[in-house]
Design an enzyme around this catalytic site. Structure first.
Site, PDB file in Angstrom:
ATOM      1  N   LYS A 117       0.126   4.226  -0.242  1.00  0.00           N
ATOM      2  CA  LYS A 117      -0.505   5.413   0.354  1.00  0.00           C
ATOM      3  C   LYS A 117      -0.255   6.629  -0.553  1.00  0.00           C
ATOM      4  CE  LYS A 117      -0.252   3.144   4.783  1.00  0.00           C
ATOM      5  NZ  LYS A 117      -0.138   3.226   6.238  1.00  0.00           N
ATOM      6  N   ASN A 124       0.872  -1.183   0.000  1.00  0.00           N
ATOM      7  CA  ASN A 124       0.000   0.000   0.000  1.00  0.00           C
ATOM      8  C   ASN A 124       0.904   1.227   0.000  1.00  0.00           C
ATOM      9  OD1 ASN A 124      -1.801   2.044   0.455  1.00  0.00           O
ATOM     10  ND2 ASN A 124      -2.450   1.350   2.499  1.00  0.00           N
ATOM     11  N   GLU A 140      -6.892   4.583   7.852  1.00  0.00           N
ATOM     12  CA  GLU A 140      -6.677   6.012   7.551  1.00  0.00           C
ATOM     13  C   GLU A 140      -7.896   6.606   6.852  1.00  0.00           C
ATOM     14  OE1 GLU A 140      -2.936   5.392   5.578  1.00  0.00           O
ATOM     15  OE2 GLU A 140      -2.038   4.852   7.501  1.00  0.00           O
ATOM     16  N   GLY A 183       2.791   2.324  10.784  1.00  0.00           N
ATOM     17  CA  GLY A 183       3.742   3.419  10.625  1.00  0.00           C
ATOM     18  C   GLY A 183       4.462   3.783  11.914  1.00  0.00           C
ATOM     19  N   SER A 214       3.762  -2.096  10.322  1.00  0.00           N
ATOM     20  CA  SER A 214       5.213  -2.172  10.532  1.00  0.00           C
ATOM     21  C   SER A 214       5.794  -3.535  10.177  1.00  0.00           C
ATOM     22  CB  SER A 214       5.579  -1.764  11.963  1.00  0.00           C
ATOM     23  OG  SER A 214       5.191  -0.418  12.198  1.00  0.00           O
ATOM     24  N   HIS A 267      -9.476   0.986   4.894  1.00  0.00           N
ATOM     25  CA  HIS A 267      -8.214   1.202   5.604  1.00  0.00           C
ATOM     26  C   HIS A 267      -8.462   2.157   6.777  1.00  0.00           C
ATOM     27  CE1 HIS A 267      -4.146   2.418   6.539  1.00  0.00           C
ATOM     28  NE2 HIS A 267      -3.743   1.346   5.891  1.00  0.00           N
ATOM     29  N   GLU A 297      -5.137  -4.956  10.511  1.00  0.00           N
ATOM     30  CA  GLU A 297      -4.089  -3.951  10.725  1.00  0.00           C
ATOM     31  C   GLU A 297      -4.362  -3.212  12.038  1.00  0.00           C
ATOM     32  OE1 GLU A 297      -2.226  -2.703   6.707  1.00  0.00           O
ATOM     33  OE2 GLU A 297      -3.937  -1.415   7.056  1.00  0.00           O
TER      34      GLU A 297
HETATM   35  P1  13P Z   1       3.185   0.355   7.656  1.00  0.00           P
HETATM   36  O1  13P Z   1       3.704  -0.907   7.047  1.00  0.00           O
HETATM   37  O2  13P Z   1       3.892   1.582   7.159  1.00  0.00           O
HETATM   38  O3  13P Z   1       3.088   0.267   9.138  1.00  0.00           O
HETATM   39  O4  13P Z   1       1.672   0.534   7.119  1.00  0.00           O
HETATM   40  C1  13P Z   1       0.793  -0.537   7.192  1.00  0.00           C
HETATM   41  C2  13P Z   1      -0.420  -0.181   6.435  1.00  0.00           C
HETATM   42  O5  13P Z   1      -1.170   0.689   6.822  1.00  0.00           O
HETATM   43  C3  13P Z   1      -0.682  -0.889   5.179  1.00  0.00           C
HETATM   44  O6  13P Z   1      -1.949  -0.652   4.693  1.00  0.00           O
END
Ligand code: 13P
Length: 253
Positions: free
Chosen positions: A11, A9, A100, A176, A216, A98, A170
């Site tokens: 982002k 992803n 976010e 992150g 992560s 997601h 997740e």
């Molecule tokens: P990270 O791997 O940067 O923690 O992000 C995970 C994520 O949100 C994937 O959709």
């Protein structure tokens, strides 16, 4: 046998040229180095999708995903991108729900149902995300929280439809932050998800649904996570932006 999957992803990262360079590196490395039957999905920003999809044409192992789609079919929805538009540029997968998007765009469990409907109606595979915030984990309420997310968004779908989906767990506190769930924590809640799906749709169906871990996940912890019996791969954020790291994760099974 459940499908093993590693999805990146990206982002909101990379200009168009940077994105195409990343995709091209990943595609070449996967072709050269990945001998297993793992499915690789690159979930790029909307404007990159057509280009990434052209690059990956004819590479059976590599698929292209979007990070969201509209809950509506078409019409006066300024700024939205429909599932049929995604399909028309060669996209096969779409991340839905997601954390976010849930947080910054106030996406509710019921809105996500409509997005999943649009994805399925247009032949896209939803990668449906669930996962708890830190305060829920600290209160040890994560199992009930995630079960409710799945029930409210997905459990009106038929057994036929649910089998077309990928689930991604997740934990928000691990996204992150560099703080990954331990493999034991991941396995525990992945099993909860699988049992919850089994209670609704039966064990045969639930045993065939791929459940990915995200948060992560890096080359140095992917193998430990992917070795868990109910972890079928990963949804990778930060590490998907570096071709070497991403492909090393793909090779971690
Ligand atoms: P990270 O791997 O940067 O923690 O992000 C995970 C994520 O949100 C994937 O959709």
């Amino acid at each position: 046998m459940r499908q093993k999957i590693v999805a990146g992803n990206w982002k909101m990262n990379n200009t168009y040229d940077q994105g195409l360079k990343l995709a091209s590196e990943v595609i070449h490395m996967v072709q050269d180095e990945v001998k297993s039957d793992v499915k690789v999905i690159m979930c790029a920003p909307f404007i990159h999708l057509s280009g990434v999809s052209k690059l990956s044409q004819g590479v059976a192992q590599v698929h292209v995903g979007a990070q969201d789609c509209s809950a509506k079919e078409a019409g006066a929805y300024t700024g939205e991108v429909s599932a049929s538009m995604l399909k028309s540029v060669g996209v096969s997968h779409v991340i839905i729900g997601h954390s976010e998007r849930r947080e910054y765009h106030a996406e509710s469990n019921t809105l996500l149902t409509d997005k999943v409907k649009q994805a399925l109606a247009n032949g896209l595979t939803p990668i449906f995300c669930c996962g708890e915030p830190l305060e829920i984990r600290e209160a040890d309420q994560q199992n009930a929280y995630v079960k409710q997310q799945l029930t409210e968004s997905l459990f009106d779908f038929s057994a036929e439809d649910i089998q077309k989906m990928i689930i991604a767990y997740e934990p928000i506190w691990a996204i992150g932050t560099g703080k990954t769930a331990s493999s034991a924590q991941a396995q525990e809640i992945h099993l909860v998800v699988r049992e919850h799906l089994a209670a609704q749709y039966g064990r045969d169906i639930s045993d065939n649904i791929s459940i990915l871990y995200g948060g992560s996940c890096k080359p140095d912890n992917a193998h430990e996570l992917f070795s868990q019996p109910d972890v079928d791969g990963g949804l990778i954020g930060g590490a998907s932006l570096k071709s070497r790291d991403f492909v090393d994760i793909v090779k971690s099974f």
